[in-house]
Design an enzyme around this catalytic site. Structure first.
Site, mmCIF file in Angstrom:
data_model
loop_
_atom_site.group_PDB
_atom_site.id
_atom_site.type_symbol
_atom_site.label_atom_id
_atom_site.label_comp_id
_atom_site.label_asym_id
_atom_site.label_seq_id
_atom_site.Cartn_x
_atom_site.Cartn_y
_atom_site.Cartn_z
ATOM 1 N N GLY A 1 2.812 12.018 7.106
ATOM 2 C CA GLY A 1 2.394 11.315 8.312
ATOM 3 C C GLY A 1 0.910 11.017 8.307
ATOM 4 N N THR B 1 1.368 6.720 2.835
ATOM 5 C CA THR B 1 2.091 7.659 3.700
ATOM 6 C C THR B 1 3.316 8.228 2.991
ATOM 7 O OG1 THR B 1 1.398 6.342 5.601
ATOM 8 C CG2 THR B 1 3.122 7.966 5.972
ATOM 9 N N PHE C 1 0.860 -1.182 0.000
ATOM 10 C CA PHE C 1 0.000 0.000 0.000
ATOM 11 C C PHE C 1 0.894 1.228 0.000
ATOM 12 C CE2 PHE C 1 -3.934 1.898 2.354
ATOM 13 C CZ PHE C 1 -4.542 2.182 1.138
ATOM 14 N N GLY C 2 0.758 2.102 -0.989
ATOM 15 C CA GLY C 2 1.566 3.308 -1.061
ATOM 16 C C GLY C 2 0.742 4.536 -0.734
ATOM 17 N N GLU D 1 -2.201 2.352 10.637
ATOM 18 C CA GLU D 1 -3.610 2.622 10.323
ATOM 19 C C GLU D 1 -4.164 3.772 11.166
ATOM 20 O OE1 GLU D 1 -3.611 1.086 7.786
ATOM 21 O OE2 GLU D 1 -4.542 -0.880 7.814
ATOM 22 N N GLY E 1 13.956 -10.091 35.189
ATOM 23 C CA GLY E 1 15.139 -9.837 34.385
ATOM 24 C C GLY E 1 15.206 -10.673 33.123
ATOM 25 N N SER F 1 -2.913 6.241 17.943
ATOM 26 C CA SER F 1 -3.957 6.314 18.979
ATOM 27 C C SER F 1 -4.566 7.707 19.048
ATOM 28 C CB SER F 1 -3.375 5.928 20.344
ATOM 29 O OG SER F 1 -3.021 4.562 20.374
#
Length: 381
Positions: free
Chosen positions: A130, A125, A122-123, A364, A341, A367
């Site tokens: 952004g 961004t 998918f092209g 996608e 640890g 937030s």
């Protein structure tokens, strides 16, 4: 599982479990450690028809819709979240083709993708865009019977891999029309003027490479346009909204894996004379995660059903993506904490889950973008 499966869904998940046991589990850890795309595993997965599970059987898909794809993504992520990422990132361009493409372009690209003959990226961004997808700068200039593409994209997952055959690219066709001047094209790999950069090493999605795409005088026929001229922004926003269901499902699978690893380790670990899971400081947060898993699964299936029924779904898919991905970060952090640890050593599977979960909060739409989408509906609440 708090939902009732159809016979077809049950059969699909049974086939998925067989594939995971035979093809994924024996080798996938090696690819993760080396940050390598698992070519033979992906090719076997695709050729078995899993990539097309959501789409119209008329184009060799499985016909199980967004709900079936979400079930599959969650099951894959329980074993390896990065493999689910390969699936969901291939689904985005397939969704563009399926929802907006003509029958001709579906036969040309969607059907082979459903059959697993190739992989898509998918092209969308761009380096300076952004989350503001309306600010796309890649240009598609008309020249006779062709368009000529110039520009670049970033974060194109699955690009540059051996099975990669096509990318769906959003570009400006009518600069004077602003956001209504964007259109989408199917650009085959190997087209002169189309090149792919090298993938960077990421903290998550380590087996799902993400690359830059470069277009320098890339000439494609006008028939490569997907849907109507000027519908690019609508296509992007719809595709991203649907894709959030699969991101949420991947987060659910990751959360299940994190919880399983935490309980498995914690149940055999004793400190100060008793099992550490008897400590409410650990058992109560795990109980909260289980509660959120239950809620997330119901939310995912509800949102997927809205998509499949062609009912309004934009806010709901943002809600479930926000809820599930932040749950995954919480679960991964807790699982590492349970391991103490040892949780930061790569020899332990739990060590990589936080990076995998964090990526899910960004793709996608971050937030913050999800909260923005949801907040716009406050007036109608």
């Amino acid at each position: 599982m708090p939902i009732e499966l159809t016979e077809d869904e049950s059969s699909m998940l049974a086939a998925t479990d067989r594939f995971i046991e035979r093809e994924m589990k024996p080798v996938i850890g090696n690819y993760v450690r080396e940050h390598q795309f698992p070519t033979p595993v992906v090719e076997a997965f695709a050729k078995a028809g899993f990539m097309g599970v959501a789409y119209d059987p008329a184009f060799d898909g499985g016909g199980l819709g967004a709900r079936g794809a979400a079930l599959l993504a969650a099951r894959l992520a329980e074993t390896e979240p990065g493999f689910a990422a390969i699936f969901l990132c291939n689904s985005a361009p397939m969704t563009v083709l399926a929802r907006f493409g003509s029958d001709r372009i579906k036969q040309e690209w969607l059907a082979p993708l459903c059959r697993g003959e190739t992989l898509a990226s998918f092209g969308v961004t761009e380096p300076h865009g952004g989350s503001d997808v309306a600010q796309i700068k890649t240009r598609a200039r008309e020249d006779g019977n062709d368009f000529v593409l110039d520009g670049s994209k970033v974060f194109s997952t699955n690009a540059g891999t051996p099975p990669h055959g096509v990318t769906t690219v959003v570009a400006v066709t009518d600069p004077d029309k602003g956001p209504k001047g964007l259109s989408t094209f199917a650009v085959p790999v190997g087209t002169p003027g189309f090149s792919i950069g090298k993938p960077g090493r990421k903290i998550g999605w380590r087996i799902a490479p993400s690359c830059e795409l470069f277009f320098d005088g890339c000439r494609i026929p006008k028939t490569a346009m997907i849907g109507n001229r000027g519908d690019g922004l609508k296509q992007i926003l719809t595709t991203l909204a649907i894709g959030r269901v699969l991101v949420a499902a991947t987060a659910l699978g990751l959360t299940r894996k994190a919880t399983r690893l935490a309980v498995g380790y914690g149940s055999g670990r004793k400190l100060f004379g008793h099992n550490i899971l008897q400590n409410q400081g650990l058992s109560f947060p795990l109980a909260d995660i289980l509660t959120k898993c239950y809620a997330a699964e119901l939310m995912i299936q509800d949102a997927a059903q809205l998509v499949d029924q062609e009912r309004p779904f934009k806010s709901q898919t943002s809600m479930v993506k926000l809820f599930a991905t932040e749950m995954a970060v919480e679960a991964a952090t807790l699982a590492i904490q349970v391991h103490g640890g040892y949780g930061v050593f790569e020899e332990y599977d739990v060590s990589g889950l936080l990076g995998e979960a964090k990526v899910l909060t960004l793709v996608e739409g971050t937030s913050e973008i999800q909260r923005l989408v949801i907040a716009r509906d406050l007036v109608e609440f």
